[in-house]
Design a protein around this motif. Structure first.
Motif, mmCIF file in Angstrom:
data_model
loop_
_atom_site.group_PDB
_atom_site.id
_atom_site.type_symbol
_atom_site.label_atom_id
_atom_site.label_comp_id
_atom_site.label_asym_id
_atom_site.label_seq_id
_atom_site.Cartn_x
_atom_site.Cartn_y
_atom_site.Cartn_z
ATOM 1 N N ARG A 1 -3.129 12.674 12.901
ATOM 2 C CA ARG A 1 -1.730 12.694 13.333
ATOM 3 C C ARG A 1 -1.362 14.121 13.720
ATOM 4 N N ILE A 2 -0.961 14.294 14.961
ATOM 5 C CA ILE A 2 -0.582 15.617 15.462
ATOM 6 C C ILE A 2 0.833 15.519 16.007
ATOM 7 N N ILE A 3 1.692 16.428 15.601
ATOM 8 C CA ILE A 3 3.060 16.475 16.103
ATOM 9 C C ILE A 3 3.086 17.349 17.353
ATOM 10 N N ASP A 4 3.624 16.801 18.421
ATOM 11 C CA ASP A 4 3.739 17.552 19.669
ATOM 12 C C ASP A 4 4.984 18.422 19.579
ATOM 13 N N ASN A 5 4.846 19.614 18.940
ATOM 14 C CA ASN A 5 6.015 20.454 18.692
ATOM 15 C C ASN A 5 6.228 21.537 19.757
ATOM 16 N N HIS A 6 5.285 21.718 20.652
ATOM 17 C CA HIS A 6 5.435 22.618 21.795
ATOM 18 C C HIS A 6 5.281 21.775 23.055
#
Length: 146
Positions: free
Chosen positions: A11-16
């Protein structure tokens, strides 16, 4: 709100944002996109060499997706959104609006009254903004857990 990406069961959060990365790249000879993606040393080199005399700037057009992926993994998401803070820094850094957004009211007002500490504070924030936001987000997340 950042979106969640599932890559190889991770799970990776697309924060950029790649869009903001490319907007900053447009002025890439100044290195803004490199600072945005947490590459302070090369961002500084880009700033002083015009994006390595334009060659590095062109190469970065193709590197932005991988820089974005690396940054999404390296930094925590949370209440303070990286994209908002970076846009405020780039557009209004001398007025301290990015610091006010992060809840740093005292230094935000100080920046407002001193032109970002005569620009020195703005340079400092270009070098450290991702880490400042990450620290706030990690602290807030941990305080909600425990």
């Amino acid at each position: 709100m950042p979106k969640t990406i599932i890559r190889n069961d991770e799970r990776i959060i697309d924060n950029h944002s790649k869009l903001i990365g490319y907007l900053f790249w447009f002025f890439g000879f100044l290195g803004a996109h490199r600072f945005y993606y947490g590459k302070q040393i090369s961002g500084t080199i880009w700033l002083f060499t015009g994006g390595l005399f334009g060659i590095g700037w062109i190469v970065d057009f193709f590197l932005i997706p991988s820089m974005d992926d690396e940054t999404d993994i390296a930094y925590w998401d949370g209440d303070i959104q990286y994209n908002v803070a970076w846009v405020l820094l780039v557009l209004l850094g001398y007025f301290g609006f990015h610091r006010l957004y992060m809840g740093k009211i005292g230094t935000g007002i100080l920046y407002l009254c001193t032109g970002g500490l005569l620009g020195i504070g703005v340079i400092y924030d270009f070098w450290t903004l991702n880490d400042q936001i990450n620290e706030i987000n990690v602290t807030r997340t941990k305080s909600h857990i425990g």
